[in-house]
Design a protein around this motif. Sequence first.
Motif, short mmCIF file in Angstrom:
data_model
loop_
_atom_site.label_atom_id
_atom_site.label_comp_id
_atom_site.label_asym_id
_atom_site.label_seq_id
_atom_site.Cartn_x
_atom_site.Cartn_y
_atom_site.Cartn_z
N ILE A 1 4.72 9.20 -4.17
CA ILE A 1 3.58 9.82 -3.51
C ILE A 1 3.83 10.42 -2.34
CG2 ILE A 1 1.24 8.99 -2.18
CD1 ILE A 1 1.50 6.34 -3.82
N ILE B 1 -8.12 4.22 -7.45
CA ILE B 1 -7.69 5.44 -7.81
C ILE B 1 -7.89 6.68 -6.85
CG2 ILE B 1 -6.96 7.29 -9.69
CD1 ILE B 1 -5.78 4.48 -10.04
N GLU B 2 -9.10 6.76 -6.75
CA GLU B 2 -9.85 7.79 -5.84
C GLU B 2 -9.13 7.74 -4.39
OE1 GLU B 2 -11.70 10.54 -6.56
OE2 GLU B 2 -10.93 9.85 -8.52
N THR C 1 0.36 5.23 -11.70
CA THR C 1 -0.60 4.11 -11.99
C THR C 1 -0.95 4.30 -13.68
OG1 THR C 1 -2.40 5.90 -11.91
CG2 THR C 1 -1.89 4.63 -9.99
N TRP D 1 -3.63 11.26 -0.67
CA TRP D 1 -2.46 12.31 -0.96
C TRP D 1 -3.30 13.68 -0.41
CZ3 TRP D 1 -1.87 16.91 -3.65
CH2 TRP D 1 -0.55 17.12 -4.06
N ARG E 1 -0.87 16.62 -7.81
CA ARG E 1 -1.57 15.40 -7.43
C ARG E 1 -2.02 14.38 -8.60
NH1 ARG E 1 -7.63 16.12 -5.68
NH2 ARG E 1 -7.78 16.18 -7.85
N GLU E 2 -2.31 15.33 -9.58
CA GLU E 2 -2.59 14.47 -10.81
C GLU E 2 -1.34 13.92 -11.61
OE1 GLU E 2 -5.88 13.48 -11.51
OE2 GLU E 2 -6.29 14.27 -9.42
N TRP F 1 -2.96 -1.79 -11.09
CA TRP F 1 -2.94 -0.49 -11.61
C TRP F 1 -1.56 0.26 -11.43
CZ3 TRP F 1 -7.19 2.01 -13.70
CH2 TRP F 1 -8.32 1.58 -13.32
N LEU G 1 -6.26 6.81 -3.65
CA LEU G 1 -4.96 7.37 -3.49
C LEU G 1 -4.90 8.86 -3.58
CD1 LEU G 1 -1.98 6.86 -4.18
CD2 LEU G 1 -2.60 6.95 -6.64
N ARG G 2 -5.97 9.20 -4.40
CA ARG G 2 -6.13 10.75 -4.37
C ARG G 2 -6.53 11.07 -3.02
NH1 ARG G 2 -8.71 10.08 -9.72
NH2 ARG G 2 -7.32 11.19 -11.22
N VAL H 1 -0.45 10.81 -9.66
CA VAL H 1 -1.32 9.80 -10.26
C VAL H 1 -0.98 9.09 -11.41
CG1 VAL H 1 -3.51 8.98 -10.79
CG2 VAL H 1 -3.36 10.64 -9.08
#
Length: 248
Positions: A165, A98-99, A201, A105, A193-194, A153, A101-102, A197
Motif C-alpha cells: 500500500i 475496501i473503500e 485483498t 491511498w 490504486r486498483e 479480506w 483502503l481506497r 487493492v
Amino acid sequence: MPRRSRDRDDAAPAGSDTAATGREQTRRRVIEAAIDLLEREGRDAVTTRAVAVAAGLQPPAIYRLFGDKDGLLDAVAEHGFAAFLAAKHVDPDPQDLIEDLRAGWDLAVEFGLANPALYTLMYSEPTRATSAAFKAGMEILMGRVRRLAAGGWLRVDEELAAMIIHATARGAVLTWLSQPEDRRDPALLTTLRESMVAAVTDRQPAVQEAGPAGAARALRVALPEQTTLSAAEQHLLREWLDRLAAGD
C-alpha cells in the motif's frame, strides 16, 4: 535592528517559557520559509542564507536552531510528515473496509501531488523513516490493514500488505511528478490504486471461502485481544496460524 533582536531572543535562557515559545515560533517561521523556497524554486534554492533572508534572520540563527543545512532539511521533512498526519481521517469502524483502503491511498497520493517538492524531500532519505510523525502515519495504515485482516479480506501477510500500500502510493506520486505535465494521465493513478487493492485483498472475505488461510489470518489478528490462553499457548497458536496463513 529588528533582525538582531530576533537573534537575541533565540539565544535567551532555555529556562524561560517566553524564550522557549519564541524559539519555537522562530523555528516554525524558518521551516515555513524553507518550504516556500522549496516549492517555488526547488531544493537547490534552499540554502541557509536564502532561508535566513526569507525568514528575516541572520544566517547564524539557522545554525543555532538546526545545526546545519541537513538539520534544517530534516526539520522541513518532519513538518511535512506532521502535516500529512494531520490531514489523515481515521474512521475506527468504516462501513466498507475496501473503500476505506481506497480513500486512505487516495489521500496519500493527493497530498504528494499538492506538495510535490516537499513530498520528494520527505521520501528522499531512507533515514527519515525514523520520524515520529512518519511512524504515527504508518500506525494508521497498519490499523486499516488489521481491520482488513480481522474481516477476512486480506490475502497477504499484514506487513507485506502495508508495504504494498505504502510503496504503490509513493511510487504513484513520484512517477506522476517525473512525467511532463502533458503526459500525466489520471488513469495511471486509478490503475495503480486498483492494482494495489487487487494485490492485498480478496474479492470476498476469505473467511467465507473454503480453506484455512483466510480464517487463520482473521484469527491471528484477533488473538492479542483474548485472555483465555496463556502467553505460551498464544505463542504456539500464533506459530500454527502463521503456517496455515502461509499455506495457500
